[in-house]
Design an enzyme around this catalytic site. Sequence first.
Site, PDB file in Angstrom:
ATOM      1  N   HIS A 182     -21.112  10.499 -42.006  1.00 27.02           N
ATOM      2  CA  HIS A 182     -19.758  10.488 -41.436  1.00 27.02           C
ATOM      3  C   HIS A 182     -19.183  11.896 -41.241  1.00 27.02           C
ATOM      4  CE1 HIS A 182     -18.750   5.952 -41.940  1.00 27.02           C
ATOM      5  NE2 HIS A 182     -19.954   6.171 -41.447  1.00 27.02           N
ATOM      6  N   ASP A 232     -30.194   1.027 -40.761  1.00 30.50           N
ATOM      7  CA  ASP A 232     -29.044   1.930 -40.770  1.00 30.50           C
ATOM      8  C   ASP A 232     -29.345   3.087 -41.716  1.00 30.50           C
ATOM      9  OD1 ASP A 232     -26.470   2.979 -40.373  1.00 30.50           O
ATOM     10  OD2 ASP A 232     -25.492   1.034 -40.590  1.00 30.50           O
ATOM     11  N   ASP A 278     -25.832   8.286 -37.804  1.00 33.58           N
ATOM     12  CA  ASP A 278     -25.341   6.971 -38.211  1.00 33.58           C
ATOM     13  C   ASP A 278     -24.736   6.320 -36.974  1.00 33.58           C
ATOM     14  OD1 ASP A 278     -24.084   4.772 -39.314  1.00 33.58           O
ATOM     15  OD2 ASP A 278     -22.622   5.909 -40.463  1.00 33.58           O
ATOM     16  N   HIS A 318     -26.589  -0.413 -35.218  1.00 35.63           N
ATOM     17  CA  HIS A 318     -25.317  -0.347 -34.490  1.00 35.63           C
ATOM     18  C   HIS A 318     -25.224   0.842 -33.542  1.00 35.63           C
ATOM     19  CE1 HIS A 318     -23.097   2.639 -37.114  1.00 35.63           C
ATOM     20  NE2 HIS A 318     -23.843   2.149 -38.065  1.00 35.63           N
ATOM     21  N   GLU A 353     -19.617  -1.725 -35.787  1.00 37.27           N
ATOM     22  CA  GLU A 353     -20.034  -1.749 -37.198  1.00 37.27           C
ATOM     23  C   GLU A 353     -19.085  -0.937 -38.054  1.00 37.27           C
ATOM     24  OE1 GLU A 353     -22.147  -0.482 -40.915  1.00 37.27           O
ATOM     25  OE2 GLU A 353     -21.272   0.776 -39.354  1.00 37.27           O
ATOM     26  N   GLU A 354     -18.692   0.218 -37.534  1.00 27.67           N
ATOM     27  CA  GLU A 354     -17.908   1.167 -38.341  1.00 27.67           C
ATOM     28  C   GLU A 354     -16.486   0.679 -38.628  1.00 27.67           C
ATOM     29  OE1 GLU A 354     -19.181   3.487 -39.897  1.00 27.67           O
ATOM     30  OE2 GLU A 354     -20.954   4.196 -38.835  1.00 27.67           O
TER      31      GLU A 354
HETATM   32 CO    CO Z   1     -21.376   4.599 -40.759  1.00 24.03          CO
HETATM   33 ZN    ZN Z   2     -24.062   3.035 -39.972  1.00 28.40          ZN
END
Ligand code: CO
Ligand code: ZN
Length: 333
Positions: free
Chosen positions: A305, A219, A166, A65, A196-197
């Site tokens: 994150h 990922d 990420d 992503h 995606e998030e």
């Molecule tokens: Co993520």
């Molecule tokens: Zn991710």
Amino acid sequence: MKPLLKTLTETFAPSGYEDAVRKIIQKEVKPFADEIHVDAMGSLIVRKKPTVETKNSKRVMLAAHMDEIGVIVSHVDKNGFVRFASNGGVFGRYTLGARIRFMNGVTGVVGFDKLEAVDQAPALNKMYIDVGATSRSDCPVKIGDFGSFERSYMEMGNRLVAKSMDDRAGVAVLIETLKSIKVTPHDLYFVFTTQEEVGTRGAGTAAYGIDPEIGIAIDVTGTGDTPASLKMSMELGKGPCVKVRDPGMLSDPRVVEWMVNTAEKAKLPYQREVLLVGSTDAKAIQVTRAGVMSGALSIPCRYIHSASEMVDLEDLKNSVKLLTAMLSKPVSF
Ligand code: CO
Ligand code: ZN
């Protein structure tokens, strides 16, 4: 791979606004692609057709992503302080003291209402972004503007740290895999997905369009190698992780076996992954149409994150090698 990763992670692409990252990828993949198109949700679909004809070849969708977590402006008060909601999984404790960059280039710092408990992060709705404004009328952002963490890329030996590892780490791995595959019996779709998030939205629609026989997400995954972390077996630097399960998906055992067997044959390090929190694009691909045989190859990552997500360069290189080995030969199922 390091300069590419620096460029990718220092580019801003909150969920729903992935254009800047897509442009970089497009330029990188162009010489290696047979077909390129962008679908209605903004995912970049890069096809590499089979170079040899054999049986046991498959239509394979690989997904990484493009988007990253961030914030959206929900309110501006009369003194120009900006309240915000999360756009993807932004946690309070990582947001406190962060710098935010909005899509229009405006930057701000995150403050909070008042100090109540020194060792506890306040809720997001007790935080605000100070963009240097003094009133609502001179505030340089408006309701609905998107932003994400502002943070530069850095290297600590083999450990690479940046915001949006990420999943720019996965994006870099996919780009390098496309570049390194010389022959393949498979019809390969390298898909750089959107949103995606906020719930694996771009991957699901892309998979519907492609109708793959096999789906693999690339990922990041959480690790259990820091003081008092969750009891998980994944560690930085010990090789790519073959996902067996996360809370959103059970990997297809055939895909797990394919990854493990290929790694063992090629003498590449790998780890078995049972992730206790989070999921990937593979969960959306798996339940598209009548169902898709799916799995995920994960890159171990610390501080997911946060604005300082950490990966190991060797894990990235070995992920490229493992994917290249898998996709260069027919499958056995
Ligand atoms: Co993520
Ligand atoms: Zn991710």
